[in-house]
Design an enzyme around this catalytic site. Sequence first.
Site, PDB file in Angstrom:
ATOM      1  N   GLU A 139       0.832  -1.213   0.000  1.00 58.22           N
ATOM      2  CA  GLU A 139       0.000   0.000   0.000  1.00 58.22           C
ATOM      3  C   GLU A 139       0.861   1.256   0.000  1.00 58.22           C
ATOM      4  OE1 GLU A 139      -3.002   0.244  -0.596  1.00 58.22           O
ATOM      5  OE2 GLU A 139      -4.081  -1.519   0.086  1.00 58.22           O
ATOM      6  N   ASP A 279      -4.523  -9.546  -8.552  1.00 54.38           N
ATOM      7  CA  ASP A 279      -4.729  -8.577  -9.633  1.00 54.38           C
ATOM      8  C   ASP A 279      -3.479  -7.876 -10.163  1.00 54.38           C
ATOM      9  OD1 ASP A 279      -4.550  -7.309  -7.183  1.00 54.38           O
ATOM     10  OD2 ASP A 279      -6.432  -6.215  -7.316  1.00 54.38           O
ATOM     11  N   GLU A 374     -18.453  -4.804  -4.153  1.00 60.48           N
ATOM     12  CA  GLU A 374     -17.103  -5.340  -3.944  1.00 60.48           C
ATOM     13  C   GLU A 374     -16.983  -6.787  -4.424  1.00 60.48           C
ATOM     14  OE1 GLU A 374     -14.760  -3.562  -3.261  1.00 60.48           O
ATOM     15  OE2 GLU A 374     -13.292  -4.419  -1.912  1.00 60.48           O
ATOM     16  N   GLU A 393     -11.223   0.793 -10.682  1.00 58.85           N
ATOM     17  CA  GLU A 393     -10.855  -0.197 -11.698  1.00 58.85           C
ATOM     18  C   GLU A 393     -11.712  -0.145 -12.963  1.00 58.85           C
ATOM     19  OE1 GLU A 393     -10.937  -0.733  -8.490  1.00 58.85           O
ATOM     20  OE2 GLU A 393      -8.870  -1.281  -8.035  1.00 58.85           O
ATOM     21  N   THR A 479      -0.365   1.017 -10.558  1.00 57.57           N
ATOM     22  CA  THR A 479      -1.637   0.435 -10.127  1.00 57.57           C
ATOM     23  C   THR A 479      -2.447   1.405  -9.267  1.00 57.57           C
ATOM     24  OG1 THR A 479      -2.642  -1.574  -9.248  1.00 57.57           O
ATOM     25  CG2 THR A 479      -0.815  -0.652  -7.990  1.00 57.57           C
TER      26      THR A 479
HETATM   27  C1  DMJ Z   1      -5.884   1.060  -5.273  1.00 65.50           C
HETATM   28  O1  DMJ Z   1      -5.139   1.319  -4.150  1.00 65.50           O
HETATM   29  C2  DMJ Z   1      -5.092   0.400  -6.332  1.00 65.50           C
HETATM   30  O2  DMJ Z   1      -5.760   0.500  -7.528  1.00 65.50           O
HETATM   31  C3  DMJ Z   1      -4.807  -1.045  -6.032  1.00 65.50           C
HETATM   32  O3  DMJ Z   1      -4.121  -1.685  -7.063  1.00 65.50           O
HETATM   33  C4  DMJ Z   1      -6.062  -1.784  -5.761  1.00 65.50           C
HETATM   34  N1  DMJ Z   1      -6.882  -1.131  -4.835  1.00 65.50           N
HETATM   35  C5  DMJ Z   1      -7.079   0.289  -4.874  1.00 65.50           C
HETATM   36  C6  DMJ Z   1      -8.278   0.726  -5.633  1.00 65.50           C
HETATM   37  O4  DMJ Z   1      -9.310  -0.127  -5.642  1.00 65.50           O
END
Ligand code: DMJ
Length: 885
Positions: A139, A279, A374, A393, A479
């Site tokens: 994170e 993912d 979710e 996403e 991401t």
């Molecule tokens: C974000 O922090 C990033 O996109 C991560 O890869 C997945 N979760 C959250 C958003 O949903």
Amino acid sequence: MAGPIAASQQRRLLPLLLLLALAIAAFQASAVSAAGMTRERRLQLRDKVKEQFNHGYDNYMTHAFPHDELNPVTCTGRSRDSNPDNWNVNDVLGNFSLTLIDSLDAHAIMGDTKRFEDAVRLVIRHVNFDLDSRVQVFEVTIRVLGALLSAHTLAVHPTIGFQIPWYADELLVLARDLGDRLMPAFDTPTGIPWPRVNLRTGVLPYEAASTCSAGAGTLLLEFGVLSRLTGDPKYEAAAKHALLSVWGRRSPLDLIGNTINVLDGKWINELAGIGAGIDSFYEYLFKSYVLFGESEYVDAWDVAYQGLIKHVRDERGLLYKTINMNTGALATTWMDSLAAFFPGLQVLAGDLKNAAALHQLYFAIWTRYSALPERFDFNTRAPTISSYPLRPELIESTYMLYLATRDPWYLEVGERFVNDFEKMARVRCGFASLADVEAGTHEDRMESFFLSETLKYLYLLFDEENFVHTLHDNHVFTTEGHLLLLPYSLQNHQSASAPTSQSDNPKSIGTRVCPRYTPLPSERRSKPPNTKSANSPPVASETMDMIELLVAGTRQEAREGLQQVRVEPAEGSRYTPARIVQTATGLLLSHLAGVTLGIADEGPTYRVKTVNEIVLSATDTITVPARGVAFLVSADGDSAEFEASPLIRLVVEGLDKELPLALATYGPALASGERIDARIVSPPAAQSERSKAGIALGCTPHPVDVAASLIEGNMLLLSRGGCSFSEKTAWAEIAGAIGVVIANNQGSGIFPMAPGENVTVDTASIPSAMVSAREGAMLVQLLRKSASGSLKVQLLGPDEVGDAGGEGGVVAAVTGEVLDTRVQFGGRHVSNIRVIRSWRRKGEGGMAGRRDTRGGRSLLEPGRGFWCMRFCCARGPAVSCGVVT
Ligand code: DMJ
């Protein structure tokens, strides 16, 4: 920053350039906007998104800064709290003004030079990472390190337009400091990083050793750029090793699992797919190639993507399932909202057809709720986790698809997002996450990614003229939606895998062409191409039909002609509605109470065709443990009742009386007369993780050494409190316990424990039972006195199994594992209900035989059992279950 690219260098960048060229050409080809939306409308929407961003950001600055996040309903700030198990919050909020940092490059992308400069100044003045904060490496890397690096490259870039005259690399200094604080995480025998570090002190002594694949594999873009900007290769080397170390442990199906042990590299959770926990592993595998240009990443991607298309994508070519990484057996019937990023990645990799189809499936769900739950179960066609924390996403995929196709449909989709955010989430002080998409209720939280990612992609969708679309530097969005630029001068020319010439290696970067991706099955059936209007999605009508079926279903049709029988629990029964699990052979039900069976008359027998909303296939069977069928179906077949199971008992060495225990409503039953010989132990725990009576709460993963030396093969004494009962059982099971005795912490009674609120499937394969508070305290005293730290116990099943007898009901005779039991309805055999004695591994006797603790997972009856593990990266209550084979 970017120099002109020489011809030989261009060859190495060919694939990326091709992709970018496609997109850029699409944008530049027309000065007028795409048909279907006027330029004026598009720009209005762009400005609306910017207004939404400012509404969120300004309220954060006014009401929350320097806290990490904004609570938009109460107009207050949110910081981490002192509960180490509150991962959802404390993995992310490090006391470093997260939203300020995470939003940095969004100001630039939205063309706001002043806000960008102000935010950079504020970060330099306020942010310091010397903090006693235990955070998740993944994170912090994606939200903080990525944002700092992105803003740094923008602040020094000579031509893009955001260069800050007074700026002297302060953000890069901060990024390096943060990188150094995260580096201890990589100190493992496998190179796969510990999931969490304390920013001040490093990895804590009792840190959990399990990490999800996404957590381990989603670091390379940021760490690679950090290395290249600082000239110190150690960051990139560590993150690259982590990514490849996970990939190196792929299964023979070329799939990776969900959770892995960082110490021994063994898979803890073998669920494969593209959703939570996995993912962005795939995302970074491909994007590392795009940014760094090294072919080993794209070679790995090709293999990985083939594996996904072959095994994870279903035969309709639409759903991406969750399956066992080794056997390919279906493990769950849900799809995560997190996986909605995947079409965007497919676009980048050149597979537009599959991307458009999957995107459309997700958008069909969005249109039902004006948000994306979710987790959505494609069997029940309903959300299983109903929250929506304003994730990016689906918006990201929409943007990528528009970039590649310039189909105005995606602008229409984007308009829907803008309006739905306004309608569903906008509150006085920002935008609130949705606690429940069906009820439309709010959670008082605005995650930082709503500004840094969700609105950024939405803005870019409508801003065709954005500088990002004509960038000359190699770039990707991370991401977390941070723009990372890497000029050619910072690429690794000495890459071991880089070819010397195009002819040396037919698979080299220079000659690599986009693979021809497996088409959708609907295309193979030579269906005439979809003739689309400006306002219809760019997918074949047959695919649309399948989407309709998957999302809306044919529930009504399936129910027609069926006799609906509701199996009611007897009054005062301890049973909550049954837990239902999808297995390879059909459904596994914890019991029949509380379910509605749709029963078809098939001549000599009856057959169950629906269970609640779930439609069974012709070959599906329903498996129920004996305890769960102690019910009586009346001969006339229109009512049924369920009897409560009796208590079970614990015989303890040194105690002259049996202790009554109440068996949980989840997990396996004990058959009548069944006896389990075991030892019970009480695990050590810090004071904050113990009850007043000194018994561990068991709400966090048990340290690997404690699991190995004390827990494995034994029963665990834990205390009520701190988390849900099923969570305690899950951690105990993962540590190798064969059963759990939970001491009540109040009153004198015991009751059958129900699983946590959000657990919709029964995931426990070991039994859990409650003992009274007084007797729990007695047990812990005895354990303290015992020299071995353990006590011999016997867990005794109930005296008698409830017997339906009579005309209908259950007639049972034990033959090994499966009971030769016929469940009857209206005096006739129900052909597809199978009764098993309890959930256990075939061929092994006794409760101890229900577990094979190798690898920390339980093995149940092959093909019919399941196991579980909490995802480390799926924020929110997430329990994943898989078929055991
Ligand atoms: C974000 O922090 C990033 O996109 C991560 O890869 C997945 N979760 C959250 C958003 O949903």
